[in-house]
Enzyme design. Structure first.
Site, mmCIF file in Angstrom:
data_model
loop_
_atom_site.group_PDB
_atom_site.id
_atom_site.type_symbol
_atom_site.label_atom_id
_atom_site.label_comp_id
_atom_site.label_asym_id
_atom_site.label_seq_id
_atom_site.Cartn_x
_atom_site.Cartn_y
_atom_site.Cartn_z
ATOM 1 N N ASN A 132 0.821 -1.215 0.000
ATOM 2 C CA ASN A 132 0.000 0.000 0.000
ATOM 3 C C ASN A 132 0.858 1.269 0.000
ATOM 4 O O ASN A 132 0.366 2.355 0.258
ATOM 5 C CB ASN A 132 -0.948 0.013 1.212
ATOM 6 C CG ASN A 132 -0.196 -0.010 2.541
ATOM 7 O OD1 ASN A 132 1.029 0.002 2.565
ATOM 8 N ND2 ASN A 132 -0.932 -0.026 3.636
ATOM 9 N N HIS A 173 3.453 1.883 2.028
ATOM 10 C CA HIS A 173 4.012 2.335 3.310
ATOM 11 C C HIS A 173 5.530 2.166 3.334
ATOM 12 O O HIS A 173 6.086 1.315 2.642
ATOM 13 C CB HIS A 173 3.323 1.672 4.513
ATOM 14 C CG HIS A 173 3.665 0.244 4.802
ATOM 15 N ND1 HIS A 173 2.719 -0.664 5.234
ATOM 16 C CD2 HIS A 173 4.826 -0.437 4.762
ATOM 17 C CE1 HIS A 173 3.299 -1.825 5.444
ATOM 18 N NE2 HIS A 173 4.576 -1.728 5.162
ATOM 19 N N GLU A 196 1.818 4.225 7.454
ATOM 20 C CA GLU A 196 0.722 3.804 6.585
ATOM 21 C C GLU A 196 0.189 4.994 5.772
ATOM 22 O O GLU A 196 0.476 6.150 6.104
ATOM 23 C CB GLU A 196 -0.400 3.218 7.452
ATOM 24 C CG GLU A 196 0.003 1.954 8.220
ATOM 25 C CD GLU A 196 -0.003 0.687 7.364
ATOM 26 O OE1 GLU A 196 0.329 0.774 6.147
ATOM 27 O OE2 GLU A 196 -0.303 -0.386 7.891
#
Ligand code: GLP
Length: 249
Positions: free
Chosen positions: A135, A137, A142
């Site tokens: 994603n 990160h 995050e």
């Protein structure tokens, strides 16, 4: 960003280990920012090989790790303390007192964060090794973590917990929180080395290199770093725009 396309995982690992070895040879007391995860394992194996062949030594080096799960004791096989000892530190001559990993235990996690910031200030990173989450990160920062973040406690996304469940057996045992170096700490490194392999990283690699610089993709901030090198295998590079590769410096 400098982009090096490797044939495969082994090739990526050898290239990355060469870059780290050069840093330690040029500056024996270098501060190395280290990462966990599957991406750097081959790189660490190569560094151990170079150490065993007496090509490099870590006896004056210092290390600062990116992150740790909240609530896992150091002896837990999935803790990043355990991982680093098992995969690297037990096999090289780095001094235990020169090794730093954030602490995810205790009643006052905010104090742990502040303590880690002090350690980072005392140990300005020469080279920061990074993997990238599917994603986008970096560390455990995050999506939507403010770019101006320092060491902090993070709620892990379901996607990250599912990605990491393969190591824990099932998702229910993956901790829900972690302590991570912030984006500011990562970007302070003089040199950044990012590793990515496999097709499940292709979208994240695309967004990091070719997407907008946005907190939606934390790794996209690395576009602004003056000395960032991405070593990526062909599968993870498969969605990169041709122009990004040819413009790579
Ligand atoms: C983990 C770590 C990151 C790592 C990333 C990718 O959750 N916190 O530091 O870079 O996810 O992991 P892997 O290399 O196993 O794909």
């Amino acid at each position: 960003m400098n982009i090096i396309i490797a044939e495969n995982y082994a090739d990526m690992s050898e290239i990355a280990a060469g870059i780290i070895a050069k840093t330690v040879i040029e500056k024996p007391n270098a501060v190395l920012g280290l990462a966990t995860g599957t991406s750097p394992i081959g790189t660490y194996k190569k560094l151990i090989e170079y150490y065993n062949n007496k090509l490099i030594s870590f006896k004056n080096a210092h290390t600062v790790n990116l992150d740790e799960y909240v609530g896992l004791p150091e002896e837990h096989e999935q803790s990043y303390h355990y991982f680093m000892r098992d995969i690297l530190f037990n096999h090289i001559d780095v001094k235990p007192e020169n090794v730093h990993i954030p602490c995810g235990l205790g009643d006052d996690l905010e104090a742990n964060c502040r303590g880690y910031e002090r350690i980072l200030k005392q140990n300005p990173t020469d080279l920061q090794l990074l993997g990238i989450g599917s994603n986008g990160h970096i560390g455990f920062n995050e999506p939507h973590t403010p770019f101006k973040s320092y060491t902090h406690i993070v709620e892990l996304t379901e996607r990250t917990r599912h990605d990491n469940a393969r190591l824990f057996g099932f998702v229910g045992s993956v901790p829900k929180q972690a302590i991570t170096m912030g984006i500011v700490g990562i970007c302070h490194a003089k040199k950044i080395l990012i590793l990515a392999s496999g097709s499940n990283k292709a979208d994240a690699v695309h967004d990091m290199v070719c997407g907008d610089i946005s907190e939606h993709c934390p790794a996209s901030i690395l576009q602004l770093h003056s000395d960032a090198t991405l070593v990526v295998d062909k599968e993870a590079a498969s969605k990169l725009d041709e122009s990004a590769i040819s413009q790579s410096v």
